[in-house]
Design a protein around this motif. Sequence first.
Motif, mmCIF file in Angstrom:
data_model
loop_
_atom_site.group_PDB
_atom_site.id
_atom_site.type_symbol
_atom_site.label_atom_id
_atom_site.label_comp_id
_atom_site.label_asym_id
_atom_site.label_seq_id
_atom_site.Cartn_x
_atom_site.Cartn_y
_atom_site.Cartn_z
ATOM 1 N N LEU A 31 5.156 -4.868 -0.693
ATOM 2 C CA LEU A 31 5.306 -5.238 0.718
ATOM 3 C C LEU A 31 4.055 -4.844 1.508
ATOM 4 C CD1 LEU A 31 7.153 -6.395 2.843
ATOM 5 C CD2 LEU A 31 8.112 -4.140 3.186
ATOM 6 N N GLY A 32 3.583 -3.618 1.229
ATOM 7 C CA GLY A 32 2.366 -3.144 1.899
ATOM 8 C C GLY A 32 1.199 -4.059 1.610
ATOM 9 N N PHE A 33 1.117 -4.562 0.374
ATOM 10 C CA PHE A 33 0.022 -5.450 0.007
ATOM 11 C C PHE A 33 0.078 -6.740 0.810
ATOM 12 C CE2 PHE A 33 -1.035 -9.192 -2.578
ATOM 13 C CZ PHE A 33 -2.406 -9.063 -2.543
ATOM 14 N N VAL A 34 1.280 -7.317 0.934
ATOM 15 C CA VAL A 34 1.401 -8.576 1.674
ATOM 16 C C VAL A 34 0.982 -8.363 3.127
ATOM 17 C CG1 VAL A 34 3.024 -10.304 2.507
ATOM 18 C CG2 VAL A 34 3.180 -9.486 0.170
ATOM 19 N N ILE A 35 1.441 -7.255 3.727
ATOM 20 C CA ILE A 35 1.075 -6.965 5.117
ATOM 21 C C ILE A 35 -0.438 -6.804 5.237
ATOM 22 C CG2 ILE A 35 1.312 -5.304 6.987
ATOM 23 C CD1 ILE A 35 4.100 -4.682 5.810
ATOM 24 N N PHE A 36 -1.026 -6.035 4.311
ATOM 25 C CA PHE A 36 -2.472 -5.787 4.356
ATOM 26 C C PHE A 36 -3.236 -7.099 4.218
ATOM 27 C CE2 PHE A 36 -6.606 -4.542 2.835
ATOM 28 C CZ PHE A 36 -6.869 -3.404 3.565
ATOM 29 N N LEU A 37 -2.770 -7.954 3.321
ATOM 30 C CA LEU A 37 -3.466 -9.221 3.077
ATOM 31 C C LEU A 37 -3.450 -10.090 4.332
ATOM 32 C CD1 LEU A 37 -4.764 -10.784 0.656
ATOM 33 C CD2 LEU A 37 -2.621 -12.020 0.535
ATOM 34 N N ILE A 38 -2.280 -10.203 4.962
ATOM 35 C CA ILE A 38 -2.178 -11.029 6.170
ATOM 36 C C ILE A 38 -3.085 -10.468 7.254
ATOM 37 C CG2 ILE A 38 -0.618 -11.819 7.971
ATOM 38 C CD1 ILE A 38 1.602 -11.780 5.891
ATOM 39 N N ALA A 42 6.032 -3.095 8.468
ATOM 40 C CA ALA A 42 5.178 -2.019 7.991
ATOM 41 C C ALA A 42 5.850 -0.668 8.202
ATOM 42 C CB ALA A 42 3.826 -2.058 8.701
ATOM 43 N N ILE A 43 6.559 -0.507 9.324
ATOM 44 C CA ILE A 43 7.257 0.761 9.565
ATOM 45 C C ILE A 43 8.386 0.937 8.556
ATOM 46 C CG2 ILE A 43 8.672 2.010 11.233
ATOM 47 C CD1 ILE A 43 6.984 0.790 13.418
ATOM 48 N N LEU A 44 9.099 -0.158 8.277
ATOM 49 C CA LEU A 44 10.151 -0.123 7.258
ATOM 50 C C LEU A 44 9.562 0.283 5.910
ATOM 51 C CD1 LEU A 44 13.177 -0.974 6.755
ATOM 52 C CD2 LEU A 44 12.232 -3.083 5.843
ATOM 53 N N ASN A 45 8.398 -0.286 5.608
ATOM 54 C CA ASN A 45 7.722 0.025 4.349
ATOM 55 C C ASN A 45 7.387 1.508 4.269
ATOM 56 O OD1 ASN A 45 6.496 -0.551 1.908
ATOM 57 N ND2 ASN A 45 4.497 -0.852 2.875
ATOM 58 N N ILE A 46 6.917 2.083 5.395
ATOM 59 C CA ILE A 46 6.601 3.512 5.403
ATOM 60 C C ILE A 46 7.864 4.329 5.160
ATOM 61 C CG2 ILE A 46 5.866 5.443 6.863
ATOM 62 C CD1 ILE A 46 3.967 3.618 8.223
ATOM 63 N N LEU A 47 8.973 3.931 5.818
ATOM 64 C CA LEU A 47 10.235 4.663 5.656
ATOM 65 C C LEU A 47 10.683 4.642 4.199
ATOM 66 C CD1 LEU A 47 12.440 3.765 8.736
ATOM 67 C CD2 LEU A 47 11.628 6.004 8.019
ATOM 68 N N ALA A 50 -0.816 -3.080 12.384
ATOM 69 C CA ALA A 50 -0.020 -3.296 11.174
ATOM 70 C C ALA A 50 -0.817 -2.913 9.930
ATOM 71 C CB ALA A 50 0.411 -4.754 11.093
ATOM 72 N N MET A 51 -2.133 -3.179 9.968
ATOM 73 C CA MET A 51 -2.990 -2.839 8.837
ATOM 74 C C MET A 51 -2.997 -1.321 8.615
ATOM 75 S SD MET A 51 -6.958 -3.850 8.476
ATOM 76 C CE MET A 51 -7.339 -4.960 7.168
ATOM 77 N N GLY A 52 -3.146 -0.583 9.703
ATOM 78 C CA GLY A 52 -3.138 0.877 9.605
ATOM 79 C C GLY A 52 -1.823 1.384 9.051
ATOM 80 N N LEU A 53 -0.720 0.798 9.505
ATOM 81 C CA LEU A 53 0.592 1.254 9.035
ATOM 82 C C LEU A 53 0.769 0.948 7.543
ATOM 83 C CD1 LEU A 53 2.824 0.241 12.056
ATOM 84 C CD2 LEU A 53 2.135 2.516 11.373
ATOM 85 N N SER A 54 0.246 -0.202 7.084
ATOM 86 C CA SER A 54 0.392 -0.513 5.651
ATOM 87 C C SER A 54 -0.462 0.440 4.821
ATOM 88 C CB SER A 54 0.020 -1.968 5.371
ATOM 89 O OG SER A 54 -1.350 -2.170 5.534
ATOM 90 N N ILE A 55 -1.610 0.876 5.392
ATOM 91 C CA ILE A 55 -2.445 1.848 4.674
ATOM 92 C C ILE A 55 -1.744 3.195 4.576
ATOM 93 C CG2 ILE A 55 -4.567 3.191 4.823
ATOM 94 C CD1 ILE A 55 -5.977 0.764 5.781
ATOM 95 N N ILE A 56 -0.997 3.567 5.644
ATOM 96 C CA ILE A 56 -0.292 4.860 5.610
ATOM 97 C C ILE A 56 0.678 4.900 4.438
ATOM 98 C CG2 ILE A 56 1.422 6.248 6.828
ATOM 99 C CD1 ILE A 56 0.005 5.590 9.387
ATOM 100 N N ALA A 57 1.414 3.791 4.225
ATOM 101 C CA ALA A 57 2.354 3.754 3.102
ATOM 102 C C ALA A 57 1.608 3.898 1.781
ATOM 103 C CB ALA A 57 3.146 2.456 3.127
ATOM 104 N N LEU A 58 0.433 3.251 1.698
ATOM 105 C CA LEU A 58 -0.366 3.353 0.471
ATOM 106 C C LEU A 58 -0.810 4.784 0.231
ATOM 107 C CD1 LEU A 58 -1.855 1.568 -1.711
ATOM 108 C CD2 LEU A 58 -3.847 1.905 -0.299
ATOM 109 N N VAL A 59 -1.226 5.458 1.325
ATOM 110 C CA VAL A 59 -1.705 6.834 1.193
ATOM 111 C C VAL A 59 -0.565 7.760 0.758
ATOM 112 C CG1 VAL A 59 -2.639 8.786 2.486
ATOM 113 C CG2 VAL A 59 -3.623 6.539 2.764
#
Lengths: 167, 344
Positions: free
Chosen positions: B199-206, B326-331, B163-172
């Motif tokens: 949303l990405g931040f919350v996922i990354f934080l958790i 996280a996938i939703l966030n990327i979309l 999940a951390m990797g996926l939240s980073i992808i959205a950030l990138v």
Amino acid sequence: MTFLFYLLAAVAILTAMMVVLSRNPVGSVIHLVLCFLAIAGHFILLNAQFLAVVHIIVYTGAILVLFLFVIMLLNLNPTNEPRKTPLTRFIALIAGGLLFLVLIASLRGAMEIRAANPFNHEIGLVRDLGKVLFKDFLVPFEISSVLFISAMVGAVLLGKRDPLTKN
Amino acid sequence: MEGFQLGYKIFFLFAILLITLLVAMYATWAERKVAAFMQDRRGPNRAGPLGLLQPLADGLKMLMKEEIIPNTAQRALFIMGPAIAMTTALLTGVVIPWGGTFTVGSQSFSLQVADLDIGILFVFAMVSIGVYGIMLGGWASNNKYALLGSIRAASQMISYELAMGLSIIALVLVTNTLSLREIVEQQSGWHWNILYQPLGFVIFLICAFAETNRAPFDLPECETELIGGFHTEYSSMKLGFYLFAEYINMFISSAVIVTLYFGGYQMPLLQDSGLSPNLITLLGSAFFFLKIFLVIFFFMWVRWTLPRFRYDQLMNIGWKGLVPLAILNILITGSVVFFSDYFK
């Protein structure tokens, strides 16, 4: 640079041999970790930073952790190792020797390969790599992702319990 | 001049090492003070004013304790465990930009050891190697509680890495770069990434909580079930290393969170204040550390407020909650980025 190359190459070969020679399965995994780190070092020497880091994340960080996981749970020890009879040892020796012979023979006829295009130092950086992957090699890239998905579906299917034989 | 810069880098590397150790040391003190505050106690107050010498006393105690290596333990791996935990915890500090650039005469001194092209991924790689310290230590102890703890640690870290990797992808997708310095430079003024990636931040934080084994995700050590988990058999300074590595991880992951989502060393109004560039760099670093301390306080706040998750809850949150989110966030991020380019 040349010194680093030889150092990393020596580490990679030595640890790769230790993977096979080590009696302790956990020891084998740890040597494999070191071997992969040395190979990541080779990628960095070629300025392929992205490849190096992804190599570490995927192989060292994920796949080998799962290896270690399984080995820890199996609790392998010499007492429940399958017995090898002299006959199987003899057969293994011959098969290994033949493989060695084939490798040597193929090396004898080998010649130095020259790169078709001049080496591009920038190719390993993320931006260029992404462009190459998603523009020039889009179709093979997508096909390999379909392959991965089918492998994943297969793994899930195998892991799932059959509802008919649940009891 | 090449040699001069190299000397500076080595000096700076040691400075970062010392600062990391110092902050981690006082984080143990702060943790006890925060816990005491939340539970209406005084906390450590005997060693020095406000108990400020407490970390030194703790360290001395750890060093003086008897060193025990169990007879049934795998000796080499048992010793390697804490060493790996400590090393990987410290290595991440290399890519974090601790500040802007000082200019003295014609020389410029960057407050970052290595500005890698793939900075975020390097952080991620170190996190994924970090699990070896816990796994090897736990397995080598040859104790069922330690083994259970290390298996929990490994499965928890692998699950949350995803999940951390996926939240980073959205950030990138938003930042268009993997270099940490460029990410910080983009966040000048009020353009902090948390505003673009809530949303990405919350996922990354958790996930950061889970990766550092902090409560409410401290199942690998879980005293009530596993009496210490992976470090049950450890004593003396080896135990100290494990406990200390956790605080270093907390400091470094706070630094990464601030770098990625809270503008790093950038502070609104600071660039336009008309101060000299060197002073701005200095103030920027000070603000960076201030933000880090606030995030560390948040880590402690959560630890002393929330109870621990159950193991099945942990896995459900990871795989059924965070990964789909996280996938939703990327979309969402991907389509916003695409259409904002398309209609421009």
